[in-house]
Design a protein around this motif. Structure first.
Motif, PDB file in Angstrom:
ATOM      1  N   ASP A   3      60.072 164.427  34.191  1.00 53.31           N
ATOM      2  CA  ASP A   3      61.190 163.561  34.563  1.00 53.31           C
ATOM      3  C   ASP A   3      61.278 163.372  36.071  1.00 53.31           C
ATOM      4  O   ASP A   3      61.788 162.368  36.561  1.00 53.31           O
ATOM      5  CB  ASP A   3      62.500 164.135  34.026  1.00 53.31           C
ATOM      6  N   PRO A 107      70.498 148.594  30.257  1.00 51.21           N
ATOM      7  CA  PRO A 107      71.711 149.423  30.230  1.00 51.21           C
ATOM      8  C   PRO A 107      73.000 148.630  30.114  1.00 51.21           C
ATOM      9  O   PRO A 107      73.903 149.015  29.367  1.00 51.21           O
ATOM     10  CB  PRO A 107      71.642 150.177  31.565  1.00 51.21           C
ATOM     11  N   GLY A 148      63.652 159.232  32.720  1.00 52.56           N
ATOM     12  CA  GLY A 148      64.325 158.911  33.971  1.00 52.56           C
ATOM     13  C   GLY A 148      65.599 158.114  33.836  1.00 52.56           C
ATOM     14  O   GLY A 148      66.344 157.964  34.813  1.00 52.56           O
ATOM     15  N   MET A 149      65.904 157.587  32.642  1.00 56.20           N
ATOM     16  CA  MET A 149      67.123 156.807  32.474  1.00 56.20           C
ATOM     17  C   MET A 149      68.298 157.753  32.213  1.00 56.20           C
ATOM     18  O   MET A 149      68.175 158.714  31.464  1.00 56.20           O
ATOM     19  CB  MET A 149      66.978 155.809  31.330  1.00 56.20           C
ATOM     20  N   PRO A 150      69.454 157.510  32.840  1.00 58.04           N
ATOM     21  CA  PRO A 150      70.588 158.430  32.680  1.00 58.04           C
ATOM     22  C   PRO A 150      71.069 158.537  31.240  1.00 58.04           C
ATOM     23  O   PRO A 150      71.008 157.570  30.473  1.00 58.04           O
ATOM     24  CB  PRO A 150      71.666 157.828  33.592  1.00 58.04           C
ATOM     25  N   ALA A 151      71.556 159.706  30.888  1.00 56.04           N
ATOM     26  CA  ALA A 151      72.007 159.970  29.520  1.00 56.04           C
ATOM     27  C   ALA A 151      73.244 159.166  29.147  1.00 56.04           C
ATOM     28  O   ALA A 151      73.581 159.067  27.962  1.00 56.04           O
ATOM     29  CB  ALA A 151      72.284 161.459  29.350  1.00 56.04           C
ATOM     30  N   SER A 152      73.931 158.599  30.126  1.00 52.59           N
ATOM     31  CA  SER A 152      75.133 157.824  29.839  1.00 52.59           C
ATOM     32  C   SER A 152      74.826 156.468  29.202  1.00 52.59           C
ATOM     33  O   SER A 152      75.707 155.817  28.638  1.00 52.59           O
ATOM     34  CB  SER A 152      75.932 157.602  31.139  1.00 52.59           C
ATOM     35  N   ARG A 180      61.565 159.267  23.699  1.00 55.87           N
ATOM     36  CA  ARG A 180      61.455 158.683  25.031  1.00 55.87           C
ATOM     37  C   ARG A 180      60.143 157.945  25.257  1.00 55.87           C
ATOM     38  O   ARG A 180      60.017 157.213  26.239  1.00 55.87           O
ATOM     39  CB  ARG A 180      61.612 159.783  26.088  1.00 55.87           C
TER      40      ARG A 180
END
Length: 270
Positions: A3, A107, A148-152, A180
């Motif tokens: 990551d 996103p 690398g993408m935020p968990a939100s 992923r």
């Protein structure tokens, strides 16, 4: 992939995929024109040739056909067989399922003010749902958040589930939302479908991605006996004029980038 390296991947790929790799080669060649004229000229010619061919659909077709060796699209006989299998399982638990592999998530779309699928993801979902309507088979969608993408961010498969329900009127039977990459798509989806008693999957992804996806699923399934039927989409056909096939275009550049990326992923064992 670590990551910690994920944020740098787009920049690295920009240098090693067309047209970046040929621009770098061109700059190196120009730099060599004075101290090593013959080498400089050779590198400049090679870079210009690569820039031209790497932007044509003709070269992309050659790469897909002879390097990646993509399988053919489903034909009428394949669809008829899948319809027959769907009818046979109509009253019981499904033994055949359509599996759509994710292609990316946006996103927050500025248009819809919601998370959305990327263009590639939407193409795959649309084809998978079309196959479902043609055959009557249930659909699974596999896709979480890229490295690398935020968990939100909403997982891709949940976005696909909403779009399938609200825009196509189809409910996804299975939603795998934690993978992923392609290997995790295969491993986690295979485990999910084995538990459901599925014995055959109709694998939906783009043609240039299909060889790597098939390999990942074959490794994940091992000797389980679960059969994989590829259902590639977006295949390039050499039916345009020779002038159009070998003239640089945006479509040609995009298709070549995809093909090169898949070839590199295969070399790295990804």
């Amino acid at each position: 992939m670590s990551d910690s390296l994920a944020p740098y991947l787009p920049y690295l790929l920009a240098l090693i995929l067309p047209p970046g790799v040929f621009i770098v080669l061109l700059l190196v060649g120009l730099r060599q024109l004075r101290p090593r004229r013959a080498l400089g000229i050779a590198l400049v010619l090679l870079a210009c040739t690569g820039l031209w061919l790497g932007s044509t659909t003709g070269w992309a077709w050659v790469t897909q056909s002879f390097v990646l060796r993509v399988p053919p699209a489903l034909g009428p006989l394949d669809l008829d067989e899948l319809k027959t299998q769907a009818k046979a399982q109509a009253k019981g638990e499904p033994s055949v399922a359509i599996v759509v592999l994710g292609g990316g998530v946006v996103p927050r779309s500025p248009d819809y003010r919601l998370s959305d699928l990327s263009f590639i993801g939407l193409q795959r979902l649309r084809y998978g749902l079309w196959l479902a309507r043609q055959t009557g088979l249930p659909v699974a969608y596999s896709g979480g958040l890229p490295h690398g993408m935020p968990a939100s961010v909403t997982p891709e498969a949940r976005v696909a589930e909403r779009i399938a329900r609200e825009e196509y009127g189809i409910t996804l039977r299975w939603v795998e939302d934690s993978s992923r990459d392609t290997r995790e798509n295969a491993g986690r989806t295979a485990a999910l479908l084995r538990q459901a008693g599925v014995r055959k999957i109709v694998l939906v992804t783009h043609a240039w991605h299909m060889p790597r996806a098939q390999r990942a699923f074959a490794e994940a399934l091992g000797g389980s006996g679960l059969h994989i039927q590829p259902a590639p989409m977006g295949l390039l056909l050499p039916d345009t004029s020779p002038l159009a096939r070998w003239t640089p275009s945006l479509d040609g550049l995009i298709e070549n980038r995809h093909a090169w990326r898949e070839w590199l992923a295969r070399l790295l064992g990804r």
